[in-house]
Design a protein around this motif. Structure first.
Motif, short mmCIF file in Angstrom:
data_model
loop_
_atom_site.label_atom_id
_atom_site.label_comp_id
_atom_site.label_asym_id
_atom_site.label_seq_id
_atom_site.Cartn_x
_atom_site.Cartn_y
_atom_site.Cartn_z
N THR A 95 87.75 -32.91 44.93
CA THR A 95 86.41 -33.31 45.39
C THR A 95 86.52 -32.24 46.72
N SER A 96 86.98 -31.83 47.71
CA SER A 96 86.56 -31.32 48.45
C SER A 96 85.14 -30.38 47.51
N LEU A 97 85.55 -29.46 47.13
CA LEU A 97 84.61 -28.61 46.36
C LEU A 97 83.69 -29.40 46.26
N LEU A 98 83.44 -30.90 45.88
CA LEU A 98 81.77 -31.18 45.65
C LEU A 98 81.38 -32.11 46.78
N SER A 99 82.55 -32.06 47.76
CA SER A 99 82.30 -32.34 49.00
C SER A 99 81.52 -31.35 49.65
N SER A 100 81.53 -29.74 49.61
CA SER A 100 81.31 -28.67 49.78
C SER A 100 79.81 -28.64 49.75
N LEU A 101 80.31 -28.87 48.19
CA LEU A 101 78.23 -29.16 47.41
C LEU A 101 77.16 -29.79 47.76
N GLY A 102 77.97 -31.33 48.42
CA GLY A 102 77.00 -31.82 48.52
C GLY A 102 76.62 -31.79 49.85
N PHE A 103 77.59 -31.46 50.93
CA PHE A 103 76.75 -30.64 51.76
C PHE A 103 75.57 -29.81 52.29
N LEU A 104 75.70 -28.18 51.19
CA LEU A 104 75.07 -27.53 51.10
C LEU A 104 73.29 -28.25 51.03
N TRP A 105 73.96 -29.40 49.85
CA TRP A 105 72.44 -29.89 49.36
C TRP A 105 71.91 -30.71 50.86
N LEU A 106 72.63 -31.04 51.74
CA LEU A 106 72.22 -31.49 52.14
C LEU A 106 71.27 -31.19 53.55
N LEU A 107 72.02 -29.40 53.38
CA LEU A 107 71.26 -28.19 54.28
C LEU A 107 69.56 -28.03 53.85
N TRP A 108 70.12 -27.53 52.84
CA TRP A 108 69.19 -27.43 52.04
C TRP A 108 67.70 -29.05 52.21
N GLN A 109 68.10 -29.79 52.42
CA GLN A 109 66.74 -30.60 52.48
C GLN A 109 66.72 -30.86 54.18
N GLY A 110 67.50 -30.62 54.87
CA GLY A 110 67.26 -30.75 56.77
C GLY A 110 66.39 -29.76 56.65
N MET A 111 66.77 -28.39 55.69
CA MET A 111 65.38 -27.70 55.61
C MET A 111 64.03 -27.25 54.92
N THR A 112 64.08 -28.27 53.91
CA THR A 112 62.77 -28.58 52.81
C THR A 112 62.51 -29.58 53.11
N GLY A 113 62.50 -30.70 53.42
CA GLY A 113 62.98 -32.26 53.17
C GLY A 113 61.72 -33.11 54.26
N GLU A 114 62.03 -34.27 54.13
CA GLU A 114 61.14 -34.60 54.97
C GLU A 114 61.64 -34.37 56.25
N ARG A 115 60.26 -34.55 57.87
CA ARG A 115 61.16 -34.21 58.92
C ARG A 115 61.24 -35.23 60.28
N ASP A 116 60.48 -36.95 59.45
CA ASP A 116 61.07 -37.58 60.14
C ASP A 116 63.23 -38.17 59.92
N PRO A 117 63.76 -37.76 61.21
CA PRO A 117 65.24 -38.46 60.74
C PRO A 117 65.39 -39.17 59.78
N MET A 118 65.04 -40.46 59.80
CA MET A 118 64.85 -41.54 58.50
C MET A 118 64.60 -41.60 57.36
N GLU A 119 64.41 -40.43 57.18
CA GLU A 119 63.62 -39.74 55.59
C GLU A 119 64.38 -39.32 55.52
N ASN A 120 65.12 -38.13 56.81
CA ASN A 120 65.80 -37.26 55.62
C ASN A 120 67.58 -37.50 55.03
N PRO A 121 67.86 -37.06 54.36
CA PRO A 121 69.40 -37.09 54.37
C PRO A 121 70.40 -37.00 54.76
N LEU A 122 70.06 -35.32 55.32
CA LEU A 122 71.13 -34.74 55.90
C LEU A 122 71.01 -35.35 57.52
#
Length: 474
Positions: A95-122
């Protein structure tokens, strides 16, 4: 807020709301200065002085009750129930490995996704799911961090592939690295101009995750126990959870029972526990009109967080130094009243964990209103993701803050927050008394040693409730 009192208070409420709106417009005019996702102006016009006095009185009555109870009562109160034996396995690593993969996905969303904090999953993932929800679950229910720690699984996997630690983590450093990394996190949260900005958060979060993973590989697993601040925070709060594994069995007890059944923390860890309370308190102080007044700023003409970075950093360090000093003085006074030969260092290590309920209670209270709003955005995001996967369209995701505009709902919110603060102090008083009984033996010596600390906790109750009711505008 709507205040249920006569006309003068109603007029004050209207004026206050207009002032807060003006402050928001002034801030926007100065340029973007995002803080925590939903922090904003708030002036509470309920009769909080009555509630504050009642809360402090409840803590004071707990102190009196501790003096009247038989010596063995506290041992029974904190005795856990044994439930059932738990199997061991590699589940947490998976589950820690899955959590780290999820966090890396969130980081990607933070860099490429919505600029509105309430619309960005990170932003919602870090500040709502982790910093509010998971911290509360960790301290109240069970050790969830063991399952979602984003470093333990990847570090174990890489060690399994042949990577071995190349440097020892020097024992003389103690918990110093953990203190430094936690202060870095707290500084970003409280002093950075825009900690909720997705791109900014992705940069900080990515560097923090990568740096600690590299340190865990360089120094070995001990780094996560001593050097990574968030893991150390979660390990500290795990001592407060109702349910825990001990002796191979799942056990259930009153919040704080593990404090009496785990090893006394080292000196650095004890200081870290006090810092958890100090940082949590300053997290509330630096939003208040009072703090802006100390800085010589008009809260209705606030220039933005970028103008107070250095001041907030200095305030954060000063708050930690002040709380540690005050706690040391109260413990030293208790030892003097008791004529104990116990040294200040060992006494600090014994009693520092008793402030954990206060820190947890204030954390819950401070972020409760934020969670009420951000939780709606999070739920809407989850619903939209589910609907996208099932080709459902047209659902209106309504987010409301209307509960901040009625007296009844605000009273319920305030009483929930105040209840969390008071309950935390009550448990802290009980824990401190139980520790004192174990150390000093007789009830009389325990009470003498606890008198200054009890006064400290009653005073901190007043402070915590005042902080919740203070006007905020940052």
């Amino acid at each position: 807020m709507v205040d249920p009192v006569p006309r003068c208070r109603a007029r004050a409420a209207r004026v206050t709301r207009a002032a807060v709106v003006a402050a928001g417009l002034a801030t926007c005019g100065a340029g973007p200065a995002l803080a925590h996702a939903t922090e904003g102006g708030l002036v509470l016009l309920l009769p909080t002085d009555v509630y504050t006095a009642a809360g402090a009185a409840a803590v004071a009555l707990t102190v009196v009750l501790m003096a009247l109870l038989p010596d063995r009562t506290m041992a029974r109160v904190f005795a856990p129930l044994s439930l059932f034996r738990l199997p061991t396995g590699r589940g947490p690593q998976v589950t820690s490995l899955l959590s780290s993969l999820g966090f890396l996905w969130l980081l990607w969303q933070g860099m490429t996704g919505e600029r509105d904090p309430m619309e960005n999953p990170l932003t919602l993932g870090v500040w709502t799911v982790f910093w509010i929800a998971l911290v509360v679950v960790q301290g109240v229910l069970f050790d969830i961090w063991r399952w979602v720690n984003p470093w333990s699984g990847p570090a174990a996997l890489l060690r399994g592939l042949g990577l071995r630690p190349v440097l020892p983590l020097l024992a003389r450093l103690g918990y110093g690295p953990g203190i430094v990394t936690f202060l870095g996190f707290a500084s970003f949260l409280m002093a950075d101009p825009a900690p909720a900005d997705p791109a900014r958060l992705a940069l900080f979060g990515g560097l923090y995750w990568l740096g600690n993973l590299a340190a865990a590989l360089l120094f070995g697993p001990r780094w996560l126990r001593r050097g990574e601040g968030l893991t150390l925070l979660m390990r500290s709060y795990a001592r407060m959870s109702l349910v825990a594994r001990r002796g191979g069995r799942l056990r259930l007890g009153l919040s704080g029972w593990r404090v009496l059944r785990t090893r006394v923390p080292g000196g650095g860890w004890a200081v870290f526990m006090l810092m958890m309370l100090a940082c949590g308190s300053f997290d509330g102080v630096n939003e208040t009109f009072w703090w802006l007044g100390v800085l010589g700023l008009n809260p209705l003409e606030f220039p933005g967080r970028s103008a107070v970075v250095a001041q907030n950093l200095a305030g954060l360090l000063a708050a930690n130094a002040l709380l540690i000093a005050v706690f040391a003085v109260t413990v030293k006074m208790g030892l003097a009243l008791n004529r104990s030969t116990l040294g200040l260092g060992p006494a600090m290590r014994l009693f520092a964990p008793t402030v954990l309920p206060i820190a947890l209670g204030y954390h819950l209270a401070h972020y409760y209103t934020a969670f009420l709003v951000e939780g709606q955005y999070l739920w809407a995001m989850i619903e939209m993701a589910f609907e996208a996967g099932h080709d459902h369209h047209g659902h209106d995701h309504h987010v409301t803050t209307g509960f901040f505009n009625t007296t009844d709902s605000m009273r319920r919110i305030w009483l929930t927050q105040a209840g969390a603060v008071v309950l935390g102090h009550v448990i802290a008083v009980m824990l401190a008394h139980a520790v004192a009984l174990r150390v000093f033996g007789s009830a009389r010596r325990a009470l003498l040693s606890q008198a200054p600390l009890a006064l400290f906790m009653i005073g901190y109750t007043f402070f915590g409730l005042w902080l919740l009711a203070s006007p905020r505008g940052v």
